[in-house]
Motif scaffolding. Structure first.
Motif, PDB file in Angstrom:
ATOM      1  N   LEU A 132       0.005 -10.251  -5.806  1.00  0.00           N
ATOM      2  CA  LEU A 132      -1.127  -9.686  -5.085  1.00  0.00           C
ATOM      3  C   LEU A 132      -2.415  -9.851  -5.880  1.00  0.00           C
ATOM      4  O   LEU A 132      -3.431 -10.318  -5.356  1.00  0.00           O
ATOM      5  N   LEU A 181      -7.153  -7.711   1.068  1.00  0.00           N
ATOM      6  CA  LEU A 181      -7.641  -7.635  -0.308  1.00  0.00           C
ATOM      7  C   LEU A 181      -8.357  -8.928  -0.691  1.00  0.00           C
ATOM      8  O   LEU A 181      -9.416  -8.895  -1.334  1.00  0.00           O
ATOM      9  N   LEU A 219       2.952  -6.433  -6.915  1.00  0.00           N
ATOM     10  CA  LEU A 219       1.568  -6.353  -7.353  1.00  0.00           C
ATOM     11  C   LEU A 219       1.133  -7.567  -8.161  1.00  0.00           C
ATOM     12  O   LEU A 219      -0.050  -7.919  -8.167  1.00  0.00           O
ATOM     13  N   THR A 271       3.968  -0.044  -3.141  1.00  0.00           N
ATOM     14  CA  THR A 271       3.296  -0.628  -4.319  1.00  0.00           C
ATOM     15  C   THR A 271       4.206  -1.594  -5.067  1.00  0.00           C
ATOM     16  O   THR A 271       4.362  -1.508  -6.290  1.00  0.00           O
ATOM     17  N   LEU A 281      -7.815  -2.848  -4.953  1.00  0.00           N
ATOM     18  CA  LEU A 281      -6.519  -2.335  -4.498  1.00  0.00           C
ATOM     19  C   LEU A 281      -6.494  -0.815  -4.534  1.00  0.00           C
ATOM     20  O   LEU A 281      -6.029  -0.168  -3.582  1.00  0.00           O
ATOM     21  N   PHE A 323       0.800  -1.218   0.000  1.00  0.00           N
ATOM     22  CA  PHE A 323       0.000   0.000   0.000  1.00  0.00           C
ATOM     23  C   PHE A 323       0.834   1.269   0.000  1.00  0.00           C
ATOM     24  O   PHE A 323       0.331   2.339  -0.337  1.00  0.00           O
TER      25      PHE A 323
END
Length: 231
Positions: free
Chosen positions: A29, A146, A26, A23, A197, A20
């Motif tokens: 994620l 998430l 990803l 970043t 996100l 967060f």
């Protein structure tokens, strides 16, 4: 400047989180957070590598020549990821099959190499281990958050299949949040990951702004009320 344990903890859990704030990471994620269970599994594996790599790199930092430090760090991280990969294949095989290629790809996670270069290579062993642990916990929390939001809104469940993927002892996590829910498919797919996100990052920054405004108000001196009378 040497950071206190409190600063290390706060950075890992909130102010400088891998996902967060920085970043980074990803790709895994968005790919594995279709459920909170998958996020928990990948987060725990990454945390183990972060802690172990922080320990080893801090321990060996005086023996690694600066010219070869990056290849040496990558070699250490690759060895640790291989151990985690074999462990999950042996003891968490169902989760291993779902996470698939993303376990070996932990080697290429910029966050792990970044913590090795920016922190573990310059700090003592205990702070380096704490930094790896807090960064890993923050990363795991982000994956679970998430994954939970996407799973609840996408299928109405939470930690579905936890007992199958993580073992029978995790069956208490499984629950149906919205009964008889037909689901919202896009949230389980990668586009839904991007949407959620972005909303979470916006929410975190709004909270940070509120804290910053409150801090500035506390720091500002109180102006006297009324006029001063000069005699």
């Amino acid at each position: 400047m040497t950071k206190s344990y409190r600063e290390i903890t706060l950075e890992g859990l909130w102010t400088n989180t891998i996902l967060f704030s920085q970043t980074l990471a990803l790709c895994p994620l968005l790919a594995v957070t279709g459920t909170a269970t998958n996020g928990l599994g990948l987060g725990l594996a990454t945390t183990a590598v972060l802690v172990a790599s922080g320990f080893l790199i801090s321990l060996l930092r005086n023996f690694i020549e600066p010219e070869i430090r990056i290849p040496a760090y990558v070699l250490i991280i690759a060895g640790l990821v291989t151990i985690v990969d074999l462990f999950m294949n042996a003891y968490l095989h169902n989760l291993y099959k779902i996470l698939g290629l993303f376990i070996p790809l932990i080697v290429t996670n910029c966050a792990i190499l970044g913590r090795a270069e920016s922190f573990a290579s310059k700090a003592r062993v205990l702070p380096s281990v704490l930094d790896g642990l807090m960064m890993g916990v923050g990363f795991t929390f982000a994956l679970i958050l998430l994954g939970a939001v996407r799973e609840i809104l996408g299928s109405g469940t939470l930690f579905a299949g936890a007992s199958l993927l993580l073992g029978p002892s995790f069956s208490f996590l499984e629950m149906t949040v919205i009964p008889d829910y037909s689901g919202f498919l896009i949230l389980i797919l990668p586009p839904g990951g991007f949407i959620m996100l972005s909303l979470i990052i916006v929410g975190k920054r709004m909270i940070d702004n509120q804290f910053e405004k409150a801090r500035q108000m506390d720091d500002d001196p109180i102006e006297p009320v009324g006029k001063q009378i000069t005699i």
